[in-house]
Design a protein around this motif. Structure first.
Motif, short mmCIF file in Angstrom:
data_model
loop_
_atom_site.label_atom_id
_atom_site.label_comp_id
_atom_site.label_asym_id
_atom_site.label_seq_id
_atom_site.Cartn_x
_atom_site.Cartn_y
_atom_site.Cartn_z
N LEU A 256 0.83 -1.20 0.00
CA LEU A 256 0.00 0.00 0.00
C LEU A 256 0.87 1.25 0.00
N ARG A 257 1.93 1.24 0.78
CA ARG A 257 2.83 2.39 0.82
C ARG A 257 3.40 2.68 -0.57
N GLY A 258 3.73 1.62 -1.30
CA GLY A 258 4.22 1.80 -2.65
C GLY A 258 3.19 2.40 -3.58
N VAL A 259 1.92 1.97 -3.43
CA VAL A 259 0.84 2.53 -4.25
C VAL A 259 0.66 4.02 -3.96
N VAL A 260 0.65 4.39 -2.69
CA VAL A 260 0.49 5.80 -2.32
C VAL A 260 1.66 6.62 -2.84
N GLN A 261 2.87 6.11 -2.67
CA GLN A 261 4.05 6.84 -3.16
C GLN A 261 4.00 7.02 -4.67
N ALA A 262 3.57 5.97 -5.39
CA ALA A 262 3.46 6.07 -6.84
C ALA A 262 2.44 7.13 -7.23
N ASP A 263 1.33 7.22 -6.51
CA ASP A 263 0.33 8.25 -6.79
C ASP A 263 0.88 9.64 -6.54
N LEU A 264 1.62 9.81 -5.45
CA LEU A 264 2.22 11.11 -5.16
C LEU A 264 3.17 11.53 -6.29
N THR A 265 3.98 10.60 -6.73
CA THR A 265 4.95 10.89 -7.80
C THR A 265 4.24 11.23 -9.11
N ARG A 266 3.19 10.49 -9.43
CA ARG A 266 2.49 10.68 -10.69
C ARG A 266 1.63 11.94 -10.71
N LEU A 267 0.98 12.25 -9.58
CA LEU A 267 -0.01 13.32 -9.55
C LEU A 267 0.58 14.70 -9.25
N THR A 268 1.65 14.75 -8.49
CA THR A 268 2.19 16.06 -8.07
C THR A 268 2.49 16.99 -9.25
N PRO A 269 3.11 16.53 -10.34
CA PRO A 269 3.43 17.46 -11.43
C PRO A 269 2.22 17.91 -12.25
N VAL A 270 1.10 17.16 -12.20
CA VAL A 270 -0.01 17.43 -13.13
C VAL A 270 -1.25 17.97 -12.44
N ALA A 271 -1.32 17.85 -11.12
CA ALA A 271 -2.55 18.25 -10.42
C ALA A 271 -2.74 19.76 -10.47
N ALA A 272 -3.99 20.17 -10.72
CA ALA A 272 -4.34 21.59 -10.74
C ALA A 272 -5.75 21.74 -10.17
N PRO A 273 -6.02 22.84 -9.45
CA PRO A 273 -7.36 23.04 -8.88
C PRO A 273 -8.46 22.88 -9.92
N GLY A 274 -9.52 22.17 -9.53
CA GLY A 274 -10.64 21.94 -10.42
C GLY A 274 -10.54 20.67 -11.23
N ARG A 275 -9.39 20.04 -11.24
CA ARG A 275 -9.22 18.78 -11.98
C ARG A 275 -9.33 17.60 -11.02
N GLU A 276 -9.71 16.44 -11.59
CA GLU A 276 -9.81 15.22 -10.78
C GLU A 276 -8.46 14.87 -10.16
N SER A 277 -7.38 15.14 -10.89
CA SER A 277 -6.05 14.83 -10.37
C SER A 277 -5.75 15.59 -9.08
N HIS A 278 -6.32 16.77 -8.93
CA HIS A 278 -6.10 17.57 -7.71
C HIS A 278 -6.77 16.88 -6.52
#
Length: 240
Positions: free
Chosen positions: A187-209
């Motif tokens: 689970l820790r690996g899954v969460v870390q992978a999400d943090l790595t993947r989402l941090t550069p692309v997340a923006a307010p109003g988007r699902e990624s945020h």
């Protein structure tokens, strides 16, 4: 006779089945119902399959292991071939979460009091569905594979689900309340992978945020509440 082999995700489904009568929806090859009967996890199974090719394979499998008296293979879509109250539990595995949700919503009175679900993507929609339809999350598993496969056991019960008490809601719905409390390295690996993947692309109003907010909640909980191990484990292969 040798029992049919199951991969890690279907073994996890098998381990969460215990019933008098069980249905496997979208049974494909019927390997799961065979193991359910052979291992004494149910006295009777109904294996439901919509597509003609897998349906024929399921019937051949049941005949080959001589379990025709314990496993009935039926053609049909979802729970449609089942009568209300006919089974105590049902499994739906190897499909997308929204596909599984649609099957549950069409089940009507045939929906049993216990469900074992294994989606091939984020199970958040199924956890939300369960809370809205009177099912409590009794057990969860996370299994390695092409990515980390979640497996949920839901049981019909009154009132709010106690599994979510004391947890950050967004993180619990996305990653699973019982999995968060367990804090496994997978689970820790899954969460870390999400943090790595989402941090550069997340923006307010988007699902990624929204997803990034849930990942950050989960990371904070795992780091601060459940372990002193830093949340830096490498993500499992294909984790999303």
């Amino acid at each position: 006779m040798t029992l049919p082999a199951l991969d890690a995700r279907l073994l996890a489904v098998l381990e969460l089945i215990q019933a008098e009568a069980h249905a496997d929806i979208g049974t494909d090859h019927a390997r799961l119902p065979v193991r359910v009967i052979r291992e004494g996890r149910a006295r009777r199974c109904v294996a439901v399959e919509l597509h003609p090719g897998p349906l024929a394979l399921a019937r051949r499998m049941v005949a080959r292991v001589r379990l025709e008296e314990s496993i009935e293979v039926r053609a049909g879509d979802g729970f449609a071939p089942l009568r209300p109250g006919e089974v105590d539990s049902a499994s739906v595995a190897g499909m997308g979460a929204y596909t599984i949700q649609g099957i549950l919503e069409r089940a009507g009175a045939a929906l049993p009091p216990a469900l074992i679900l294994q989606p091939n993507d984020s199970p958040r929609a199924l956890r939300v569905w369960a809370r809205e339809h009177g099912y409590h999350l009794r057990a969860e598993r996370l299994c390695p594979g092409h990515w980390a496969y979640p497996v949920l056991r839901l049981e019909r019960a009154p009132g709010p689900d106690p599994a979510y008490v004391g947890l950050p809601e967004a993180a619990a719905l996305r990653y699973g309340p019982r999995l968060l409390r367990g804090g496994s390295e997978l689970l820790r690996g899954v969460v870390q992978a999400d943090l790595t993947r989402l941090t550069p692309v997340a923006a307010p109003g988007r699902e990624s945020h929204t997803e990034l907010g849930a990942a950050r909640e989960a990371a904070e909980y795992l780091a601060g509440e459940r372990s002193t191990t830093p949340l830096s484990a490498a993500p499992p292969s294909g984790a999303r």
